[in-house]
Design a protein around this motif. Structure first.
Motif, PDB file in Angstrom:
ATOM      1  N   PRO A 190     -12.457  35.063  11.004  1.00  0.00           N
ATOM      2  CA  PRO A 190     -13.020  33.860  10.386  1.00  0.00           C
ATOM      3  C   PRO A 190     -11.998  32.776  10.057  1.00  0.00           C
ATOM      4  O   PRO A 190     -12.385  31.625   9.851  1.00  0.00           O
ATOM      5  CB  PRO A 190     -13.660  34.394   9.111  1.00  0.00           C
ATOM      6  N   GLU A 191     -10.707  33.114  10.012  1.00  0.00           N
ATOM      7  CA  GLU A 191      -9.728  32.158   9.489  1.00  0.00           C
ATOM      8  C   GLU A 191      -9.766  30.790  10.179  1.00  0.00           C
ATOM      9  O   GLU A 191      -9.820  29.755   9.495  1.00  0.00           O
ATOM     10  CB  GLU A 191      -8.321  32.748   9.563  1.00  0.00           C
ATOM     11  N   PRO A 192      -9.742  30.697  11.512  1.00  0.00           N
ATOM     12  CA  PRO A 192      -9.751  29.357  12.122  1.00  0.00           C
ATOM     13  C   PRO A 192     -11.029  28.579  11.839  1.00  0.00           C
ATOM     14  O   PRO A 192     -10.996  27.348  11.738  1.00  0.00           O
ATOM     15  CB  PRO A 192      -9.584  29.635  13.622  1.00  0.00           C
ATOM     16  N   HIS A 193     -12.133  29.285  11.685  1.00  0.00           N
ATOM     17  CA  HIS A 193     -13.412  28.615  11.443  1.00  0.00           C
ATOM     18  C   HIS A 193     -13.518  28.161   9.984  1.00  0.00           C
ATOM     19  O   HIS A 193     -14.033  27.075   9.706  1.00  0.00           O
ATOM     20  CB  HIS A 193     -14.550  29.556  11.818  1.00  0.00           C
ATOM     21  N   VAL A 194     -13.023  28.991   9.076  1.00  0.00           N
ATOM     22  CA  VAL A 194     -12.931  28.566   7.677  1.00  0.00           C
ATOM     23  C   VAL A 194     -11.983  27.375   7.571  1.00  0.00           C
ATOM     24  O   VAL A 194     -12.292  26.369   6.925  1.00  0.00           O
ATOM     25  CB  VAL A 194     -12.434  29.733   6.788  1.00  0.00           C
ATOM     26  N   GLY A 195     -10.828  27.491   8.226  1.00  0.00           N
ATOM     27  CA  GLY A 195      -9.847  26.413   8.174  1.00  0.00           C
ATOM     28  C   GLY A 195     -10.379  25.106   8.725  1.00  0.00           C
ATOM     29  O   GLY A 195     -10.112  24.026   8.172  1.00  0.00           O
ATOM     30  N   LYS A 196     -11.124  25.175   9.818  1.00  0.00           N
ATOM     31  CA  LYS A 196     -11.708  23.961  10.401  1.00  0.00           C
ATOM     32  C   LYS A 196     -12.589  23.251   9.376  1.00  0.00           C
ATOM     33  O   LYS A 196     -12.537  22.014   9.241  1.00  0.00           O
ATOM     34  CB  LYS A 196     -12.528  24.334  11.637  1.00  0.00           C
ATOM     35  N   ARG A 197     -13.356  24.021   8.630  1.00  0.00           N
ATOM     36  CA  ARG A 197     -14.245  23.435   7.633  1.00  0.00           C
ATOM     37  C   ARG A 197     -13.466  22.900   6.421  1.00  0.00           C
ATOM     38  O   ARG A 197     -13.843  21.886   5.839  1.00  0.00           O
ATOM     39  CB  ARG A 197     -15.293  24.457   7.208  1.00  0.00           C
ATOM     40  N   PHE A 198     -12.397  23.593   6.058  1.00  0.00           N
ATOM     41  CA  PHE A 198     -11.541  23.062   4.990  1.00  0.00           C
ATOM     42  C   PHE A 198     -11.012  21.682   5.380  1.00  0.00           C
ATOM     43  O   PHE A 198     -11.011  20.753   4.564  1.00  0.00           O
ATOM     44  CB  PHE A 198     -10.352  23.994   4.736  1.00  0.00           C
ATOM     45  N   ILE A 199     -10.545  21.558   6.607  1.00  0.00           N
ATOM     46  CA  ILE A 199      -9.955  20.297   7.053  1.00  0.00           C
ATOM     47  C   ILE A 199     -11.017  19.200   7.151  1.00  0.00           C
ATOM     48  O   ILE A 199     -10.773  18.035   6.781  1.00  0.00           O
ATOM     49  CB  ILE A 199      -9.220  20.482   8.390  1.00  0.00           C
ATOM     50  N   GLN A 200     -12.199  19.539   7.629  1.00  0.00           N
ATOM     51  CA  GLN A 200     -13.287  18.555   7.688  1.00  0.00           C
ATOM     52  C   GLN A 200     -13.600  18.035   6.292  1.00  0.00           C
ATOM     53  O   GLN A 200     -13.786  16.821   6.093  1.00  0.00           O
ATOM     54  CB  GLN A 200     -14.532  19.178   8.317  1.00  0.00           C
ATOM     55  N   TRP A 201     -13.652  18.949   5.352  1.00  0.00           N
ATOM     56  CA  TRP A 201     -13.918  18.562   3.963  1.00  0.00           C
ATOM     57  C   TRP A 201     -12.779  17.703   3.420  1.00  0.00           C
ATOM     58  O   TRP A 201     -13.007  16.666   2.789  1.00  0.00           O
ATOM     59  CB  TRP A 201     -14.114  19.830   3.128  1.00  0.00           C
ATOM     60  N   TYR A 202     -11.549  18.095   3.668  1.00  0.00           N
ATOM     61  CA  TYR A 202     -10.367  17.353   3.213  1.00  0.00           C
ATOM     62  C   TYR A 202     -10.379  15.928   3.757  1.00  0.00           C
ATOM     63  O   TYR A 202     -10.079  14.953   3.043  1.00  0.00           O
ATOM     64  CB  TYR A 202      -9.122  18.111   3.666  1.00  0.00           C
ATOM     65  N   ARG A 203     -10.728  15.788   5.014  1.00  0.00           N
ATOM     66  CA  ARG A 203     -10.735  14.462   5.641  1.00  0.00           C
ATOM     67  C   ARG A 203     -11.892  13.583   5.173  1.00  0.00           C
ATOM     68  O   ARG A 203     -11.916  12.378   5.457  1.00  0.00           O
ATOM     69  CB  ARG A 203     -10.779  14.627   7.162  1.00  0.00           C
ATOM     70  N   SER A 204     -12.856  14.195   4.475  1.00  0.00           N
ATOM     71  CA  SER A 204     -13.960  13.403   3.921  1.00  0.00           C
ATOM     72  C   SER A 204     -13.570  12.721   2.604  1.00  0.00           C
ATOM     73  O   SER A 204     -14.393  12.043   1.992  1.00  0.00           O
ATOM     74  CB  SER A 204     -15.178  14.303   3.692  1.00  0.00           C
ATOM     75  N   HIS A 205     -12.322  12.911   2.182  1.00  0.00           N
ATOM     76  CA  HIS A 205     -11.789  12.330   0.945  1.00  0.00           C
ATOM     77  C   HIS A 205     -12.624  12.718  -0.283  1.00  0.00           C
ATOM     78  O   HIS A 205     -13.150  11.867  -0.994  1.00  0.00           O
ATOM     79  CB  HIS A 205     -11.706  10.803   1.054  1.00  0.00           C
ATOM     80  N   PRO A 206     -12.715  14.019  -0.536  1.00  0.00           N
ATOM     81  CA  PRO A 206     -13.505  14.466  -1.693  1.00  0.00           C
ATOM     82  C   PRO A 206     -12.882  13.987  -2.993  1.00  0.00           C
ATOM     83  O   PRO A 206     -11.646  13.894  -3.101  1.00  0.00           O
ATOM     84  CB  PRO A 206     -13.448  15.995  -1.584  1.00  0.00           C
ATOM     85  N   PRO A 207     -13.694  13.681  -3.983  1.00  0.00           N
ATOM     86  CA  PRO A 207     -13.152  13.193  -5.252  1.00  0.00           C
ATOM     87  C   PRO A 207     -12.453  14.276  -6.066  1.00  0.00           C
ATOM     88  O   PRO A 207     -11.651  13.966  -6.949  1.00  0.00           O
ATOM     89  CB  PRO A 207     -14.394  12.685  -5.990  1.00  0.00           C
ATOM     90  N   ASP A 208     -12.738  15.523  -5.763  1.00  0.00           N
ATOM     91  CA  ASP A 208     -12.201  16.630  -6.554  1.00  0.00           C
ATOM     92  C   ASP A 208     -11.547  17.631  -5.615  1.00  0.00           C
ATOM     93  O   ASP A 208     -12.232  18.343  -4.885  1.00  0.00           O
ATOM     94  CB  ASP A 208     -13.342  17.303  -7.336  1.00  0.00           C
ATOM     95  N   ILE A 209     -10.226  17.673  -5.637  1.00  0.00           N
ATOM     96  CA  ILE A 209      -9.494  18.637  -4.823  1.00  0.00           C
ATOM     97  C   ILE A 209      -8.221  18.996  -5.570  1.00  0.00           C
ATOM     98  O   ILE A 209      -7.491  18.125  -6.045  1.00  0.00           O
ATOM     99  CB  ILE A 209      -9.191  18.065  -3.411  1.00  0.00           C
ATOM    100  N   GLY A 210      -7.969  20.295  -5.717  1.00  0.00           N
ATOM    101  CA  GLY A 210      -6.827  20.760  -6.485  1.00  0.00           C
ATOM    102  C   GLY A 210      -5.507  20.406  -5.822  1.00  0.00           C
ATOM    103  O   GLY A 210      -5.417  20.285  -4.591  1.00  0.00           O
ATOM    104  N   THR A 211      -4.466  20.260  -6.627  1.00  0.00           N
ATOM    105  CA  THR A 211      -3.158  19.867  -6.123  1.00  0.00           C
ATOM    106  C   THR A 211      -2.611  20.879  -5.124  1.00  0.00           C
ATOM    107  O   THR A 211      -2.062  20.511  -4.070  1.00  0.00           O
ATOM    108  CB  THR A 211      -2.174  19.720  -7.296  1.00  0.00           C
ATOM    109  N   THR A 212      -2.745  22.173  -5.426  1.00  0.00           N
ATOM    110  CA  THR A 212      -2.236  23.210  -4.534  1.00  0.00           C
ATOM    111  C   THR A 212      -3.003  23.209  -3.213  1.00  0.00           C
ATOM    112  O   THR A 212      -2.412  23.305  -2.130  1.00  0.00           O
ATOM    113  CB  THR A 212      -2.330  24.586  -5.202  1.00  0.00           C
ATOM    114  N   VAL A 213      -4.310  23.110  -3.301  1.00  0.00           N
ATOM    115  CA  VAL A 213      -5.134  23.062  -2.092  1.00  0.00           C
ATOM    116  C   VAL A 213      -4.787  21.831  -1.259  1.00  0.00           C
ATOM    117  O   VAL A 213      -4.629  21.914  -0.033  1.00  0.00           O
ATOM    118  CB  VAL A 213      -6.627  23.079  -2.454  1.00  0.00           C
ATOM    119  N   ARG A 214      -4.651  20.693  -1.905  1.00  0.00           N
ATOM    120  CA  ARG A 214      -4.317  19.468  -1.181  1.00  0.00           C
ATOM    121  C   ARG A 214      -2.995  19.624  -0.420  1.00  0.00           C
ATOM    122  O   ARG A 214      -2.873  19.234   0.746  1.00  0.00           O
ATOM    123  CB  ARG A 214      -4.223  18.289  -2.151  1.00  0.00           C
ATOM    124  N   SER A 215      -2.012  20.213  -1.089  1.00  0.00           N
ATOM    125  CA  SER A 215      -0.712  20.431  -0.449  1.00  0.00           C
ATOM    126  C   SER A 215      -0.846  21.317   0.780  1.00  0.00           C
ATOM    127  O   SER A 215      -0.310  21.006   1.855  1.00  0.00           O
ATOM    128  CB  SER A 215       0.255  21.069  -1.450  1.00  0.00           C
TER     129      SER A 215
END
Length: 311
Positions: free
Chosen positions: A78-103
């Motif tokens: 599942p890792e690449p598929h989970v990661g793909k969704r993390f990146i899609q979400w990140y690129r949507s400029h969410p208003p709430d994202i933790g500093t560690t996750v963002r890094s």
């Protein structure tokens, strides 16, 4: 306890979202501030520092959904598929994202490797690398692989380490998923389930015992007033497990968790995923369930996890 696997999986996914949405209103408020402003905060009203709509959830649920859908797409890897969704979400400029996750997500875009992204992030934030941003999203692993201990341990650790590579984070995710799986398997006694899950975690991560053993073995001796709802993963796990063990309904457990204040959405989410798995969807407060936005997204995740868990 939940009546069947479908009910327990749906209870966990929706319970996490409910805890997140309830806690978001009081996130970053101290326990005393929560009490002064709300008395006992029990209703999903939105607002908070993010100015959410009632029933809207935060990064906790967004990343949990990405994890669940990635597992559903490829349970064996599942890792690449989970990661793909993390990146899609990140690129949507969410208003709430933790500093560690963002890094970690930014580093993945640079390195192309989740292992490197997690390791560099851990080094960058040490000694404060052990945040709860991996634990908050990991419940789908405990649900999907309830009957497969090897895969459950592997993906609890690997999917956490994508952003939170600290061994304490990995250990607590493995232990939490073992506890969730015990709920799915209908282990009737909560304390027995916790002791079994904790023993399982120690066997796999003996190196973290000096840092965490006294606290986790002593959960039964703590009072509510001694809990901390902080972003430190050990505080979050300890508080969430305490609420699960010491409160006898999903509502009471989640309410106790979010009224600790501080990182209230995440403490609520981690508690909600656990009590939802134990008591099931039908036991969740109906007024919370009706209030949650994006029910179709939640149910898409549920269907995928049920499919993995039953094949």
């Amino acid at each position: 306890m939940a009546r069947d696997m479908a009910d327990t999986i749906k209870g966990s996914v929706w319970g996490l979202a409910a805890g997140d949405a309830l806690g978001a209103t009081v996130e970053f408020m101290s326990r005393d501030e929560v009490a002064r402003k709300h008395g006992l905060h029990t209703e999903i009203t939105g607002g908070g520092w993010l100015k959410l709509q009632p029933g809207e959830f935060t990064d906790d649920t967004e990343m949990m959904l990405a994890t669940a859908l990635g597992i559903g797409e490829d349970p064996l890897n599942p890792e690449p598929h989970v990661g793909k969704r993390f990146i899609q979400w990140y690129r949507s400029h969410p208003p709430d994202i933790g500093t560690t996750v963002r890094s970690a997500l930014a580093l993945y875009l640079t390195t192309g490797s989740w292992e490197q992204a997690g390791a560099i992030t851990e080094d960058r934030f040490r000694p404060k690398a052990a945040g709860n941003g991996g634990l908050m999203r990991i419940v789908p692993v405990g649900l999907a692989y309830a009957n497969d201990t090897v895969r459950r341990d592997l993906w609890a650790a690997r999917l956490t380490a994508m952003t939170h590579a600290d061994l304490l984070c990995q250990f607590l995710s493995v232990t939490y998923c073992a506890l969730v799986s015990a709920c799915v398997e209908d282990m009737p006694d909560r304390w027995e389930a916790y002791r079994t899950a904790l023993s399982h975690g120690w066997e796999r991560y003996p190196a973290v015992m000096p840092k965490a053993k006294d606290r986790l073995d002593g959960v039964g001796r703590l009072s509510y007033g001694q809990l901390r709802g902080s972003g430190y993963v050990l505080d979050c796990f300890e508080a969430s497990v305490w609420c699960f063990l010491h409160r006898d309904t999903p509502e009471d457990a989640i309410v106790a968790a979010v009224n600790l204040g501080d990182d209230a959405d995440t403490t609520g989410a981690v508690t909600g995923g656990l009590v939802g798995a134990y008591y099931g969807f039908e036991a969740l407060p109906k007024r919370w369930v009706k209030r949650l936005l994006s029910p179709n997204r939640l149910d898409d995740a549920v269907r995928g996890l049920i499919r993995v868990a039953t094949t």
